[in-house]
Enzyme design. Structure first.
Site, PDB file in Angstrom:
ATOM      1  N   ASP A 109       0.838  -1.197   0.000  1.00  0.00           N
ATOM      2  CA  ASP A 109       0.000   0.000   0.000  1.00  0.00           C
ATOM      3  C   ASP A 109       0.881   1.259   0.000  1.00  0.00           C
ATOM      4  O   ASP A 109       1.792   1.378   0.821  1.00  0.00           O
ATOM      5  CB  ASP A 109      -0.876  -0.046   1.268  1.00  0.00           C
ATOM      6  CG  ASP A 109      -2.014   0.942   1.240  1.00  0.00           C
ATOM      7  OD1 ASP A 109      -2.468   1.303   0.143  1.00  0.00           O
ATOM      8  OD2 ASP A 109      -2.481   1.321   2.335  1.00  0.00           O
ATOM      9  N   GLY A 114      -7.038   9.041   7.471  1.00  0.00           N
ATOM     10  CA  GLY A 114      -7.149   9.402   8.890  1.00  0.00           C
ATOM     11  C   GLY A 114      -8.498  10.011   9.215  1.00  0.00           C
ATOM     12  O   GLY A 114      -9.461   9.866   8.454  1.00  0.00           O
TER      13      GLY A 114
HETATM   14  P1  13P Z   1      -7.851   5.414   6.522  1.00  0.00           P
HETATM   15  O1  13P Z   1      -6.782   5.330   7.541  1.00  0.00           O
HETATM   16  O2  13P Z   1      -8.467   6.773   6.444  1.00  0.00           O
HETATM   17  O3  13P Z   1      -8.862   4.329   6.678  1.00  0.00           O
HETATM   18  O4  13P Z   1      -7.168   5.188   5.092  1.00  0.00           O
HETATM   19  C1  13P Z   1      -6.681   3.927   4.765  1.00  0.00           C
HETATM   20  C2  13P Z   1      -6.104   3.879   3.405  1.00  0.00           C
HETATM   21  O5  13P Z   1      -6.576   4.521   2.490  1.00  0.00           O
HETATM   22  C3  13P Z   1      -4.960   2.984   3.185  1.00  0.00           C
HETATM   23  O6  13P Z   1      -4.433   3.088   1.908  1.00  0.00           O
END
Ligand code: 13P
Length: 285
Positions: free
Chosen positions: A83, A182
């Site tokens: 990711d 976040g």
């Molecule tokens: P969040 O922490 O806002 O859920 O985002 C997660 C994300 O997009 C990981 O790539």
């Protein structure tokens, strides 16, 4: 041994079926266990996502090894996904190690250089049957070490998205339509007209990053308009750590990880369950 999968088939199936596959950010054995156990219980395909700092923390070999055990143990499609990787050499290294899905995040580059970086990764990953996600536009907020100031965030342009997908050959496209990584300062507001326009011009599965702290109805609407992968990190970390903190407040002498981790895992499990239901991926394994 059953194989760790790429995200190709699971996302195309979700696209056809009008639901989304959840991608949960995991960090260690405990968080990985919660995600795969819950996905298996609900018979859902699932993507285990690791940011660069997670993979450094846990070790790529351990993540691959644990995911292989899970794929063998549970009869559901499981993918492990890199990711927000920005470094092409690192991506190649982890693809060699067994990751079958990666994001190349060159969204900080201009359009031409974003395309170039993504093309390099696609060329390499596809040789190993690994899938590639890329981001056009830019999400604000914080994801691990990646911090994007709100003023530097940028929505995805539909015409550019079409050109981007055609030129890069990516398998899925992460779009910016108002979500942020976040927690939100105000309320999350999603640009559904933009999503519709992108969907009408782009035929690969679309990815929604930053799905934490976004009301369920908005996530469901985004899925109904063509989102097929929903990324969740923060909404899992908060209840896990809150429960561990609570455990230590109530048991200040505690020192057994098997005891203090358990309430964190159980709190996280409830959220994973809920997010799978919001994605509509239950029963779709
Ligand atoms: P969040 O922490 O806002 O859920 O985002 C997660 C994300 O997009 C990981 O790539």
């Amino acid at each position: 041994m059953k194989k760790i999968l790429s995200t190709r088939e699971m996302l195309l199936k979700a696209q056809k079926g009008g639901y989304a596959v959840p991608a949960f950010n995991i960090h260690n054995l405990e968080t990985l266990q919660v995600v795969v156990e819950t996905a298996a219980e609900l018979n859902s395909p699932v993507i285990l996502a690791g940011t660069p700092s997670t993979i450094v923390y846990a070790g790529g070999e351990y993540i691959v090894g644990m995911a292989e055990v899970a794929a063998e143990k549970y009869n559901i499609p499981i993918a492990i996904h890199l990711d927000h990787y920005e470094n092409i050499e690192e991506i190649k290294h982890y693809v060699d190690l067994g990751f079958k899905s990666t994001m190349i995040d060159a969204s900080h580059e201009d359009f031409i250089n974003n395309i170039k970086a993504v093309q390099d990764v696609v060329e390499y990953a596809h040789r190993f049957d690994a899938t590639v996600e890329a981001e056009l536009g830019r999400l604000g907020g914080q994801e691990d070490d990646l911090i994007v100031d709100e003023k530097d965030s940028m929505y995805t342009n539909a015409d550019q998205a079409k050109e981007f997908v055609e030129k890069t050959g990516i398998d899925s496209l992460a779009i910016a339509i108002g979500t942020a990584h976040g927690l939100y300062k105000g309320k999350a507001k999603l640009d559904f007209e933009r999503l519709k326009e992108i969907r009408s011009k782009v035929n690969v599965p679309l990815v929604l990053h930053g799905a934490s702290d976004v009301p369920d109805e908005l996530v469901k609407k985004a899925i109904s308009l063509g989102i097929c992968k929903v990324n969740v990190a923060t909404d899992l970390k908060i209840p896990f750590s809150n429960e561990v903190k609570k455990y230590f407040i109530e048991n200040p002498e505690a020192n057994d990880p098997r005891k203090y981790m358990t309430p964190g895992k159980e709190a996280m499990r409830e959220i994973v369950k809920h997010k799978i239901m919001v994605c509509g991926s239950n029963g779709k394994a």
